[in-house]
Design a protein around this motif. Structure first.
Motif, PDB file in Angstrom:
ATOM      1  N   GLY A  24       0.768  -1.198  -0.127  1.00  0.00           N
ATOM      2  CA  GLY A  24       0.075  -0.063  -0.161  1.00  0.00           C
ATOM      3  C   GLY A  24       0.829   1.271  -0.030  1.00  0.00           C
ATOM      4  N   ARG A  25       1.864   1.336   0.703  1.00  0.00           N
ATOM      5  CA  ARG A  25       2.839   2.373   0.861  1.00  0.00           C
ATOM      6  C   ARG A  25       3.549   2.559  -0.490  1.00  0.00           C
ATOM      7  NH1 ARG A  25       5.798   2.287   6.788  1.00  0.00           N
ATOM      8  NH2 ARG A  25       4.018   1.518   8.199  1.00  0.00           N
ATOM      9  N   THR A  26       3.879   1.413  -1.035  1.00  0.00           N
ATOM     10  CA  THR A  26       4.647   1.662  -2.397  1.00  0.00           C
ATOM     11  C   THR A  26       3.940   2.112  -3.563  1.00  0.00           C
ATOM     12  OG1 THR A  26       5.983  -0.259  -1.671  1.00  0.00           O
ATOM     13  CG2 THR A  26       6.078   0.300  -4.067  1.00  0.00           C
ATOM     14  N   PHE A  27       2.456   1.629  -3.574  1.00  0.00           N
ATOM     15  CA  PHE A  27       1.793   2.086  -4.846  1.00  0.00           C
ATOM     16  C   PHE A  27       0.817   3.105  -4.521  1.00  0.00           C
ATOM     17  CE2 PHE A  27       3.255  -2.465  -5.682  1.00  0.00           C
ATOM     18  CZ  PHE A  27       4.060  -2.082  -6.765  1.00  0.00           C
ATOM     19  N   ALA A  28       0.768   3.835  -3.232  1.00  0.00           N
ATOM     20  CA  ALA A  28      -0.063   4.820  -3.198  1.00  0.00           C
ATOM     21  C   ALA A  28       0.111   5.781  -4.037  1.00  0.00           C
ATOM     22  CB  ALA A  28       0.230   5.238  -1.789  1.00  0.00           C
ATOM     23  N   PRO A  29      -0.895   6.424  -4.531  1.00  0.00           N
ATOM     24  CA  PRO A  29      -2.373   6.310  -4.336  1.00  0.00           C
ATOM     25  C   PRO A  29      -3.333   5.525  -5.291  1.00  0.00           C
ATOM     26  CG  PRO A  29      -2.046   8.331  -5.286  1.00  0.00           C
ATOM     27  CD  PRO A  29      -0.802   7.738  -5.263  1.00  0.00           C
ATOM     28  N   PHE A  30      -2.640   4.890  -6.169  1.00  0.00           N
ATOM     29  CA  PHE A  30      -3.224   4.242  -7.245  1.00  0.00           C
ATOM     30  C   PHE A  30      -3.774   3.032  -7.144  1.00  0.00           C
ATOM     31  CE2 PHE A  30       0.341   7.011  -8.997  1.00  0.00           C
ATOM     32  CZ  PHE A  30      -0.386   8.016  -9.394  1.00  0.00           C
ATOM     33  N   CYS A  31      -3.394   2.479  -6.185  1.00  0.00           N
ATOM     34  CA  CYS A  31      -3.635   0.765  -6.056  1.00  0.00           C
ATOM     35  C   CYS A  31      -4.277   0.654  -4.610  1.00  0.00           C
ATOM     36  CB  CYS A  31      -2.253   0.123  -6.179  1.00  0.00           C
ATOM     37  SG  CYS A  31      -2.822  -1.765  -6.165  1.00  0.00           S
ATOM     38  N   GLU A  32      -5.550   0.118  -4.412  1.00  0.00           N
ATOM     39  CA  GLU A  32      -6.147  -0.457  -3.258  1.00  0.00           C
ATOM     40  C   GLU A  32      -5.468  -1.614  -3.027  1.00  0.00           C
ATOM     41  OE1 GLU A  32     -10.622   0.403  -1.941  1.00  0.00           O
ATOM     42  OE2 GLU A  32     -10.316  -1.844  -3.229  1.00  0.00           O
ATOM     43  N   VAL A  33      -5.066  -1.866  -1.723  1.00  0.00           N
ATOM     44  CA  VAL A  33      -4.776  -3.226  -1.197  1.00  0.00           C
ATOM     45  C   VAL A  33      -5.530  -3.682  -0.121  1.00  0.00           C
ATOM     46  CG1 VAL A  33      -2.626  -4.426  -0.326  1.00  0.00           C
ATOM     47  CG2 VAL A  33      -2.334  -2.457  -2.089  1.00  0.00           C
ATOM     48  N   VAL A  34      -6.161  -5.013  -0.378  1.00  0.00           N
ATOM     49  CA  VAL A  34      -7.064  -5.166   0.747  1.00  0.00           C
ATOM     50  C   VAL A  34      -6.720  -6.611   1.019  1.00  0.00           C
ATOM     51  CG1 VAL A  34      -9.577  -5.731   1.089  1.00  0.00           C
ATOM     52  CG2 VAL A  34      -8.806  -4.042  -0.497  1.00  0.00           C
ATOM     53  N   SER A 101      -1.382 -25.111   5.962  1.00  0.00           N
ATOM     54  CA  SER A 101      -0.635 -26.242   5.508  1.00  0.00           C
ATOM     55  C   SER A 101      -1.584 -27.448   5.135  1.00  0.00           C
ATOM     56  CB  SER A 101       0.098 -26.749   6.672  1.00  0.00           C
ATOM     57  OG  SER A 101      -0.553 -26.903   7.984  1.00  0.00           O
ATOM     58  N   SER A 102      -2.960 -27.255   5.493  1.00  0.00           N
ATOM     59  CA  SER A 102      -3.874 -28.397   5.197  1.00  0.00           C
ATOM     60  C   SER A 102      -4.276 -28.431   3.779  1.00  0.00           C
ATOM     61  CB  SER A 102      -5.132 -28.290   6.035  1.00  0.00           C
ATOM     62  OG  SER A 102      -5.987 -27.103   5.855  1.00  0.00           O
ATOM     63  N   GLY A 103      -4.011 -27.068   3.256  1.00  0.00           N
ATOM     64  CA  GLY A 103      -4.562 -27.109   1.829  1.00  0.00           C
ATOM     65  C   GLY A 103      -5.850 -25.928   1.686  1.00  0.00           C
ATOM     66  N   GLN A 104      -6.195 -25.494   2.730  1.00  0.00           N
ATOM     67  CA  GLN A 104      -7.392 -24.648   2.802  1.00  0.00           C
ATOM     68  C   GLN A 104      -7.048 -23.227   2.633  1.00  0.00           C
ATOM     69  OE1 GLN A 104     -10.434 -26.252   2.852  1.00  0.00           O
ATOM     70  NE2 GLN A 104      -9.515 -28.034   2.624  1.00  0.00           N
ATOM     71  N   PHE A 105      -7.973 -22.575   1.877  1.00  0.00           N
ATOM     72  CA  PHE A 105      -7.736 -20.981   1.952  1.00  0.00           C
ATOM     73  C   PHE A 105      -7.797 -20.356   2.999  1.00  0.00           C
ATOM     74  CE2 PHE A 105      -8.161 -21.609  -2.644  1.00  0.00           C
ATOM     75  CZ  PHE A 105      -7.045 -21.006  -3.093  1.00  0.00           C
ATOM     76  N   VAL A 106      -6.998 -19.551   3.539  1.00  0.00           N
ATOM     77  CA  VAL A 106      -7.176 -19.001   4.943  1.00  0.00           C
ATOM     78  C   VAL A 106      -7.390 -17.603   4.680  1.00  0.00           C
ATOM     79  CG1 VAL A 106      -6.041 -18.324   7.028  1.00  0.00           C
ATOM     80  CG2 VAL A 106      -5.964 -20.482   6.316  1.00  0.00           C
ATOM     81  N   ALA A 107      -6.964 -17.112   3.701  1.00  0.00           N
ATOM     82  CA  ALA A 107      -6.735 -15.401   3.513  1.00  0.00           C
ATOM     83  C   ALA A 107      -6.713 -15.281   1.823  1.00  0.00           C
ATOM     84  CB  ALA A 107      -5.661 -14.800   4.266  1.00  0.00           C
ATOM     85  N   ALA A 108      -6.833 -13.930   1.725  1.00  0.00           N
ATOM     86  CA  ALA A 108      -6.593 -13.476   0.145  1.00  0.00           C
ATOM     87  C   ALA A 108      -6.047 -11.842   0.355  1.00  0.00           C
ATOM     88  CB  ALA A 108      -7.786 -13.495  -0.555  1.00  0.00           C
ATOM     89  N   LEU A 109      -4.987 -11.681  -0.683  1.00  0.00           N
ATOM     90  CA  LEU A 109      -4.776 -10.470  -0.823  1.00  0.00           C
ATOM     91  C   LEU A 109      -5.007  -9.883  -2.132  1.00  0.00           C
ATOM     92  CD1 LEU A 109      -2.690  -8.100   0.069  1.00  0.00           C
ATOM     93  CD2 LEU A 109      -0.839  -9.292  -1.413  1.00  0.00           C
ATOM     94  N   CYS A 110      -5.967  -8.640  -2.193  1.00  0.00           N
ATOM     95  CA  CYS A 110      -6.322  -8.317  -3.518  1.00  0.00           C
ATOM     96  C   CYS A 110      -5.692  -6.760  -3.818  1.00  0.00           C
ATOM     97  CB  CYS A 110      -7.798  -8.045  -3.365  1.00  0.00           C
ATOM     98  SG  CYS A 110      -8.482  -9.850  -2.875  1.00  0.00           S
ATOM     99  N   MET A 111      -5.422  -6.330  -4.927  1.00  0.00           N
ATOM    100  CA  MET A 111      -5.092  -5.189  -5.358  1.00  0.00           C
ATOM    101  C   MET A 111      -5.962  -4.678  -6.538  1.00  0.00           C
ATOM    102  SD  MET A 111      -0.931  -5.976  -5.121  1.00  0.00           S
ATOM    103  CE  MET A 111      -1.100  -7.642  -5.981  1.00  0.00           C
ATOM    104  N   ASN A 112      -6.407  -3.532  -6.240  1.00  0.00           N
ATOM    105  CA  ASN A 112      -7.259  -2.782  -7.247  1.00  0.00           C
ATOM    106  C   ASN A 112      -6.846  -1.708  -7.807  1.00  0.00           C
ATOM    107  OD1 ASN A 112      -9.262  -5.217  -6.969  1.00  0.00           O
ATOM    108  ND2 ASN A 112      -9.586  -4.092  -4.629  1.00  0.00           N
ATOM    109  N   ILE A 113      -6.578  -1.358  -8.988  1.00  0.00           N
ATOM    110  CA  ILE A 113      -6.035  -0.247  -9.654  1.00  0.00           C
ATOM    111  C   ILE A 113      -7.026   0.649 -10.301  1.00  0.00           C
ATOM    112  CG2 ILE A 113      -4.124   0.596 -11.122  1.00  0.00           C
ATOM    113  CD1 ILE A 113      -2.562  -1.684 -10.769  1.00  0.00           C
ATOM    114  N   ASP A 114      -6.928   1.842 -10.019  1.00  0.00           N
ATOM    115  CA  ASP A 114      -8.011   2.814 -10.602  1.00  0.00           C
ATOM    116  C   ASP A 114      -7.487   3.122 -11.915  1.00  0.00           C
ATOM    117  OD1 ASP A 114      -9.969   4.439 -11.401  1.00  0.00           O
ATOM    118  OD2 ASP A 114      -9.680   5.728  -9.628  1.00  0.00           O
TER     119      ASP A 114
END
Length: 210
Positions: A24-34, A101-114
């Protein structure tokens, strides 16, 4: 009372928060990071930087998040897909799923560029860099014969299956010999032209010419 050790899933989500902060700091202000914590689909957003979508921490996950929760075989990376913000602005998005480690999705990182921001910038640069071809004037500020020098250098490099900037010292010396014999070095500012095209200093050019 002894503090409870964090679980593997908690560690993964916490590390993802740190990564999102840096991006977020690197790509501010063009990219939303969630960051989405997929263990709680109804309140999955746990971090959001450069907020462009108007969402808040505690909001629900997206359709991609639900798809990953339902199917561990869902792609872990979906890059550069067309998206749209709630107010209709076009966006380009990338979604990265994180598994435990069990192969289940725990989280997601999403980047959205305007993309509207870049569209406006592209239009301004196009206008700034445009020329009036209708004026019918053709002028160059470089010395006469500069293109001939560059063309000879390109041909020399092509014969060696390489590029001008990748020529080795011995190859440059052979090149300078050819340029001298062809009369190219008699052109005004020849050394400067050669240096710029080879990506070396003029001192190197003079040394190679000896």
């Amino acid at each position: 009372m002894k503090k409870r050790a964090p679980t593997e899933q908690e560690i993964l989500v916490d590390q993802l928060r740190q990564i999102a902060d840096g991006l977020g700091r690197t790509f501010a202000p063009f990219c939303e990071v969630v960051v989405h914590d997929l263990r709680d689909a109804d309140h999955s957003i746990v971090a959001i930087h450069n907020n462009l979508s108007g969402r808040e921490i505690g909001d629900a996950t997206t359709e991609l998040g639900l798809a990953r929760i339902a199917d561990p075989a869902y792609p872990e990376i979906i890059a550069n897909y067309a998206n749209r913000f709630p107010d209709g602005r076009q966006a380009k998005s990338t979604s990265i799923g994180i598994k435990d480690s069990s192969g289940q999705f725990v989280a997601a990182l999403c980047m959205n560029i305007d993309l509207t921001l870049f569209g406006a910038l592209h239009s301004m640069l196009g206008q700034f860099g445009g020329t009036d071809d209708a004026a019918g004037i053709r002028e160059t500020l470089e010395p006469t014969g500069a293109e001939a020098i560059r063309s000879r250098i390109d041909q020399f490099a092509a014969r060696l299956s390489t590029t001008p900037r990748a020529l080795k010292a011995e190859e440059r010396r052979l090149l300078m010999r050819e340029l001298r014999q062809s009369g190219c070095l008699e052109i005004r500012r020849a050394a400067e032209i050669v240096a710029l095209h080879l990506g070396v200093s003029r001192a190197t050019v003079y040394n190679d010419e000896k």
